[in-house]
Motif scaffolding. Structure first.
Motif, PDB file in Angstrom:
ATOM      1  N   ILE A 106       5.862  11.340  -6.148  1.00 21.04           N
ATOM      2  CA  ILE A 106       5.751  10.179  -5.566  1.00 21.04           C
ATOM      3  C   ILE A 106       4.109   9.164  -5.278  1.00 21.04           C
ATOM      4  O   ILE A 106       3.784   9.368  -5.120  1.00 21.04           O
ATOM      5  N   PRO A 107       4.625   8.461  -7.166  1.00 22.20           N
ATOM      6  CA  PRO A 107       3.411   8.580  -7.742  1.00 22.20           C
ATOM      7  C   PRO A 107       2.809   7.086  -7.804  1.00 22.20           C
ATOM      8  O   PRO A 107       2.133   6.773  -8.385  1.00 22.20           O
ATOM      9  N   TRP A 108       3.650   5.994  -6.966  1.00 22.39           N
ATOM     10  CA  TRP A 108       2.770   4.718  -6.636  1.00 22.39           C
ATOM     11  C   TRP A 108       2.421   4.379  -5.215  1.00 22.39           C
ATOM     12  O   TRP A 108       2.765   5.267  -4.671  1.00 22.39           O
ATOM     13  N   ASN A 109       1.534   3.680  -4.872  1.00 22.37           N
ATOM     14  CA  ASN A 109       0.649   3.299  -4.335  1.00 22.37           C
ATOM     15  C   ASN A 109       0.671   1.847  -3.808  1.00 22.37           C
ATOM     16  O   ASN A 109       0.885   0.923  -4.640  1.00 22.37           O
ATOM     17  N   LEU A 110       1.214   1.482  -2.366  1.00 23.83           N
ATOM     18  CA  LEU A 110       0.911   0.183  -2.344  1.00 23.83           C
ATOM     19  C   LEU A 110       0.232   0.002  -1.367  1.00 23.83           C
ATOM     20  O   LEU A 110      -0.927   0.083  -0.435  1.00 23.83           O
ATOM     21  N   VAL A 111      -1.321  -1.221  -1.628  1.00 23.70           N
ATOM     22  CA  VAL A 111      -2.315  -0.965  -1.981  1.00 23.70           C
ATOM     23  C   VAL A 111      -2.546  -3.107  -1.084  1.00 23.70           C
ATOM     24  O   VAL A 111      -1.761  -4.108  -1.707  1.00 23.70           O
ATOM     25  N   ILE A 112      -3.356  -2.968   0.078  1.00 25.68           N
ATOM     26  CA  ILE A 112      -3.533  -3.848   0.806  1.00 25.68           C
ATOM     27  C   ILE A 112      -4.820  -4.457   0.394  1.00 25.68           C
ATOM     28  O   ILE A 112      -5.925  -3.427   0.735  1.00 25.68           O
TER      29      ILE A 112
END
Lengths: 122, 188
Positions: free
Chosen positions: A31-37
């Protein structure tokens, strides 16, 4: 309502073993992607929490915790998943007016990210 | 004077004076006209159908860039590619919410369904993002400074007027979101 991919492995693990999971489990290679706020001075804290609750289905305490992380640290990783999944989340966040970006998990996550709670999710 | 939104038996309700409704309508119209793409949809019916826009570029206007931000922090090529695939539908989504909110401005007494409330909160948020860029709100200190403008008799120039309008929309959105959070409470 879209169920966040961040709930996937974490929830499964906690329901099976009842143990507290760490962020390590959330940044596994598959699960190699992040959602950043990102923080901004305009969006209301209540609104950001509302978006996290209504869109990701996060509990109020979890949504507030992530919102405070955005507010105090300037950014927070609020979901993980495939590139496609986090991009879909990002465009939804832009629809709500939140400032969201995606990044590869390996290169980011310096702030420790989310999901350090007790593993109990909405 | 407007009344704060509240959650009750009828759902989420609020009250706005005619002048306040007119103000909101013009703010919403401004944001809609900003969001309307400069060029009409792609000539190619297939690319138009799937919402592709190969001519799209990162907006030069700060406020528009805040409404339609880059999807990556440091990869302009990837952001542009994503923009070509998604920006048109994001603009349409935002315009849809703004239009839905504007439609609800026909009466003083507002009764919002859950979908209406979501559109209203999105629309007010976009209006505030644009006003904040015009007011040059860059950090929390700027926001606090603007927040001190609460008295309409202080409105002496464009900036103080904008600040008062910003504070009004902030107050309205905050009361709406509180009502929405209340309406969400008894969920499993």
């Amino acid at each position: 309502m879209t169920l966040s991919v961040a709930l996937g492995p974490d929830t499964r693990e906690s329901t099976q073993t009842g143990t507290v999971t760490s962020t390590d489990a959330l940044t596994a290679p598959d699960i190699p992607w992040n959602l950043v706020i990102w923080n901004d001075p305009v969006n209301l804290m209540s609104y950001v929490s509302y978006v996290f609750q209504s869109y990701f289905g996060y509990s109020e305490p979890k949504a507030n915790k992530l919102m405070m992380e955005v507010h105090k640290k300037g950014r927070s990783i609020v979901a993980h998943g495939s590139k496609e999944q986090v991009e879909q989340h990002a465009v939804a966040m832009h629809g709500f007016g939140l400032w969201a970006t995606v990044e590869k998990a390996a290169g980011g996550g310096k702030d420790g990210g989310s999901g350090k709670g007790k593993g109990k999710r909405g | 004077m407007a009344k704060a939104f509240k959650y009750g038996i009828k759902g989420i309700t609020g009250y706005l004076e005619p002048a306040e409704r007119e103000l909101l309508r013009s703010l919403i119209d401004d944001v809609i006209s900003m969001l309307q793409p400069a060029e009409s949809a792609s000539e190619d019916p297939l690319t138009a159908l799937i919402g592709l826009d190969m001519n799209v570029r990162e907006p030069s206007d700060r406020a528009l860039r805040r409404l339609l931000p880059n999807v990556t922090k440091n990869d302009d090529a990837a952001s542009l590619e994503f923009r070509q695939l998604t920006e048109r539908s994001l603009r349409e989504n935002k315009i849809g919410a703004l239009r839905a909110a504007a439609l609800g401005l026909d009466t003083n007494e507002l009764v919002l369904s859950p979908a209406d409330a979501r559109h209203w909160s999105q629309a007010l948020n976009d209006v505030r993002l644009v006003l904040a860029e015009r007011l040059d709100i860059r950090d929390d200190a700027d926001a606090e400074h603007v927040h001190t403008m609460q008295d309409w008799s202080q409105a002496e120039d464009v900036e103080s007027y904008l600040a008062l309008v910003y504070n009004f929309t902030t107050w309205l959105q905050e009361s709406l979101v509180q009502a929405m959070l209340q309406s969400m409470e008894p969920r499993g």
